[in-house]
Write a protein that holds these residues in place. Structure first.
Motif, PDB file in Angstrom:
ATOM      1  N   UNK A  30       0.836  -1.217   0.000  1.00  0.00           N
ATOM      2  CA  UNK A  30       0.000   0.000   0.000  1.00  0.00           C
ATOM      3  C   UNK A  30       0.851   1.238   0.000  1.00  0.00           C
ATOM      4  N   UNK A  31       1.937   1.229   0.781  1.00  0.00           N
ATOM      5  CA  UNK A  31       2.809   2.405   0.850  1.00  0.00           C
ATOM      6  C   UNK A  31       3.493   2.651  -0.485  1.00  0.00           C
ATOM      7  N   UNK A  32       3.922   1.587  -1.128  1.00  0.00           N
ATOM      8  CA  UNK A  32       4.577   1.723  -2.425  1.00  0.00           C
ATOM      9  C   UNK A  32       3.602   2.252  -3.466  1.00  0.00           C
ATOM     10  N   UNK A  33       2.302   1.803  -3.397  1.00  0.00           N
ATOM     11  CA  UNK A  33       1.296   2.257  -4.373  1.00  0.00           C
ATOM     12  C   UNK A  33       1.023   3.730  -4.185  1.00  0.00           C
ATOM     13  N   UNK A  34       0.961   4.190  -2.907  1.00  0.00           N
ATOM     14  CA  UNK A  34       0.710   5.620  -2.677  1.00  0.00           C
ATOM     15  C   UNK A  34       1.864   6.480  -3.156  1.00  0.00           C
ATOM     16  N   UNK A  35       3.095   6.043  -2.992  1.00  0.00           N
ATOM     17  CA  UNK A  35       4.281   6.828  -3.394  1.00  0.00           C
ATOM     18  C   UNK A  35       4.357   6.950  -4.899  1.00  0.00           C
ATOM     19  N   UNK A  36       4.094   5.927  -5.664  1.00  0.00           N
ATOM     20  CA  UNK A  36       4.147   5.972  -7.130  1.00  0.00           C
ATOM     21  C   UNK A  36       3.056   6.866  -7.691  1.00  0.00           C
ATOM     22  N   UNK A  37       1.863   6.818  -7.186  1.00  0.00           N
ATOM     23  CA  UNK A  37       0.781   7.649  -7.719  1.00  0.00           C
ATOM     24  C   UNK A  37       1.035   9.122  -7.466  1.00  0.00           C
ATOM     25  N   UNK A  38       1.712   9.549  -6.437  1.00  0.00           N
ATOM     26  CA  UNK A  38       2.053  10.948  -6.164  1.00  0.00           C
ATOM     27  C   UNK A  38       3.052  11.484  -7.165  1.00  0.00           C
ATOM     28  N   UNK A  39       4.089  10.724  -7.537  1.00  0.00           N
ATOM     29  CA  UNK A  39       5.079  11.163  -8.547  1.00  0.00           C
ATOM     30  C   UNK A  39       4.435  11.338  -9.908  1.00  0.00           C
ATOM     31  N   UNK A  40       3.549  10.413 -10.211  1.00  0.00           N
ATOM     32  CA  UNK A  40       2.884  10.522 -11.510  1.00  0.00           C
ATOM     33  C   UNK A  40       2.036  11.777 -11.593  1.00  0.00           C
ATOM     34  N   UNK A  41       1.346  12.082 -10.459  1.00  0.00           N
ATOM     35  CA  UNK A  41       0.522  13.291 -10.480  1.00  0.00           C
ATOM     36  C   UNK A  41       1.381  14.535 -10.647  1.00  0.00           C
ATOM     37  N   UNK A  42       2.515  14.600  -9.998  1.00  0.00           N
ATOM     38  CA  UNK A  42       3.404  15.774 -10.141  1.00  0.00           C
ATOM     39  C   UNK A  42       3.914  15.910 -11.576  1.00  0.00           C
ATOM     40  N   UNK A  43       4.318  14.798 -12.155  1.00  0.00           N
ATOM     41  CA  UNK A  43       4.825  14.822 -13.534  1.00  0.00           C
ATOM     42  C   UNK A  43       3.732  15.239 -14.512  1.00  0.00           C
ATOM     43  N   UNK A  44       2.533  14.762 -14.319  1.00  0.00           N
ATOM     44  CA  UNK A  44       1.423  15.098 -15.203  1.00  0.00           C
ATOM     45  C   UNK A  44       1.072  16.573 -15.092  1.00  0.00           C
ATOM     46  N   UNK A  45       1.073  17.048 -13.828  1.00  0.00           N
ATOM     47  CA  UNK A  45       0.757  18.474 -13.614  1.00  0.00           C
ATOM     48  C   UNK A  45       1.792  19.371 -14.269  1.00  0.00           C
ATOM     49  N   UNK A  46       3.068  19.001 -14.120  1.00  0.00           N
ATOM     50  CA  UNK A  46       4.151  19.793 -14.725  1.00  0.00           C
ATOM     51  C   UNK A  46       4.051  19.804 -16.256  1.00  0.00           C
ATOM     52  N   UNK A  47       3.729  18.636 -16.801  1.00  0.00           N
ATOM     53  CA  UNK A  47       3.600  18.549 -18.266  1.00  0.00           C
ATOM     54  C   UNK A  47       2.424  19.368 -18.750  1.00  0.00           C
ATOM     55  N   UNK A  48       1.328  19.347 -18.007  1.00  0.00           N
ATOM     56  CA  UNK A  48       0.171  20.141 -18.383  1.00  0.00           C
ATOM     57  C   UNK A  48       0.490  21.630 -18.360  1.00  0.00           C
ATOM     58  N   UNK A  49       1.251  22.028 -17.347  1.00  0.00           N
ATOM     59  CA  UNK A  49       1.630  23.452 -17.249  1.00  0.00           C
ATOM     60  C   UNK A  49       2.489  23.871 -18.450  1.00  0.00           C
ATOM     61  N   UNK A  50       3.460  22.979 -18.757  1.00  0.00           N
ATOM     62  CA  UNK A  50       4.335  23.298 -19.893  1.00  0.00           C
ATOM     63  C   UNK A  50       3.556  23.354 -21.189  1.00  0.00           C
ATOM     64  N   UNK A  51       2.616  22.419 -21.386  1.00  0.00           N
ATOM     65  CA  UNK A  51       1.802  22.424 -22.597  1.00  0.00           C
ATOM     66  C   UNK A  51       0.927  23.675 -22.666  1.00  0.00           C
ATOM     67  N   UNK A  52       0.364  24.046 -21.481  1.00  0.00           N
ATOM     68  CA  UNK A  52      -0.467  25.246 -21.443  1.00  0.00           C
ATOM     69  C   UNK A  52       0.354  26.485 -21.810  1.00  0.00           C
ATOM     70  N   UNK A  53       1.598  26.538 -21.237  1.00  0.00           N
ATOM     71  CA  UNK A  53       2.467  27.673 -21.583  1.00  0.00           C
ATOM     72  C   UNK A  53       2.804  27.675 -23.069  1.00  0.00           C
TER      73      UNK A  53
END
Length: 295
Positions: A30-53
């Motif tokens: 469970x701990x490993x699943x929570x840690x991986x999903x947080x990194x993915x969300x950060x990467x997706x958010x950053x990519x969305x910001x860059x695409x928006x820019x």
């Protein structure tokens, strides 16, 4: 062979339960699943910001480009409208100039027709004036290269003609000699022509014929001494008194006769004649164009 069974190792539940700090396998997953999903969300958010820019930047560039194109299109439309107005103005100007040129051409044609008519009239008047002047000079004789006398008077000129006529064997009375006058020569102040008029054309012809016979006789040629003048001996030349036009034609005819082997060139009654050889018909040279025709 006896069937063997393996039994899983026994977990000491009491030990796990008594020590809660030890992670279980479920907790680890469970701990490993929570840690991986947080990194993915950060990467997706950053990519969305860059695409928006990126999209925002592209949108700004496109908007700027579109504005520039619209501005250029408006300018082109304005230029096109101005060009059309200019073309219309040019067409009007060309049409106006064309009409003016057409009118000028018509005027020029009319002026050319008038010029031809006037030229014919002038030519006719010139011929009439030439005929009248020739008639006025029909009984006049010209003596060229006559020396001038100091304080010369009319009586001196009359005495010259009487002396010359006596030398030629002609006796001119006062009634035979109508007038005598001298023509000033700007080119030579010492000599000029003397013109005298006799009473009739028969006397004129006799005077000219006598002068020709004298010069053909082989004796001394006619000169200033035959006029009763003293001083330097100057040759004199006697001929008909021609008009200015006839003098020029006579000059050109003499030159033509020398160049084209014409044996005879003479004047009679103010007109110029040519003859190729003795016995050939004479040719009247009424104008300069006649010489061009003979060529």
């Amino acid at each position: 062979m006896s069937k063997l069974t393996r039994t899983p190792p026994q977990i000491n539940i009491s030990m796990s339960a008594s020590n809660p700090d030890l992670p279980t396998s479920e907790n680890l997953r469970c701990d490993k699943r929570r840690r991986l999903s947080g990194d993915e969300r950060d990467s997706s958010t950053s990519m969305q910001c860059e695409l928006q820019k990126l999209f925002a930047s592209l949108e700004l560039k496109l908007l700027h480009r579109i504005e520039t194109i619209e501005k250029d299109v408006r300018e082109i439309k304005c230029m096109s409208t101005s060009s059309q107005e200019t073309n219309q103005a040019i067409e009007k100007s060309i049409s106006f100039v064309t009409n003016q040129l057409t009118a000028l051409e018509d005027k020029i044609d009319k002026l050319e027709d008038n010029r031809k008519v006037i030229s014919k009239e002038i030519s006719l008047l010139d011929s009439k004036c030439e005929n009248m002047e020739r008639i006025m000079r029909k009984s006049c004789i010209e003596i060229r290269n006559v020396p001038k006398i100091k304080n010369e008077k009319l009586n001196d000129l009359f005495n010259m003609i009487h002396t010359l006529s006596a030398k030629l064997g002609l006796k001119l009375g006062n009634s035979d000699l109508r007038d005598v006058y001298r023509i000033n020569n700007k080119a030579n102040k010492d000599v000029s022509s003397v013109i005298f008029e006799v009473s009739n054309t028969l006397l004129k012809s006799c005077f000219l014929e006598s002068a020709k016979k004298w010069n053909r006789s082989g004796s001394d040629q006619l000169n200033s001494t035959h006029l009763g003048l003293t001083g330097n001996v100057t040759p004199i030349y006697i001929s008909e008194c021609l008009t200015a036009r006839a003098k020029r034609i006579h000059y050109l005819a003499r030159d033509f006769a020398k160049t084209h082997s014409y044996d005879f060139c003479w004047t009679s009654n103010g007109l110029v004649y040519l003859r190729k050889k003795s016995g050939d018909p004479y040719i009247l040279i009424a104008h300069e164009g006649k010489l061009e025709e003979l060529k």
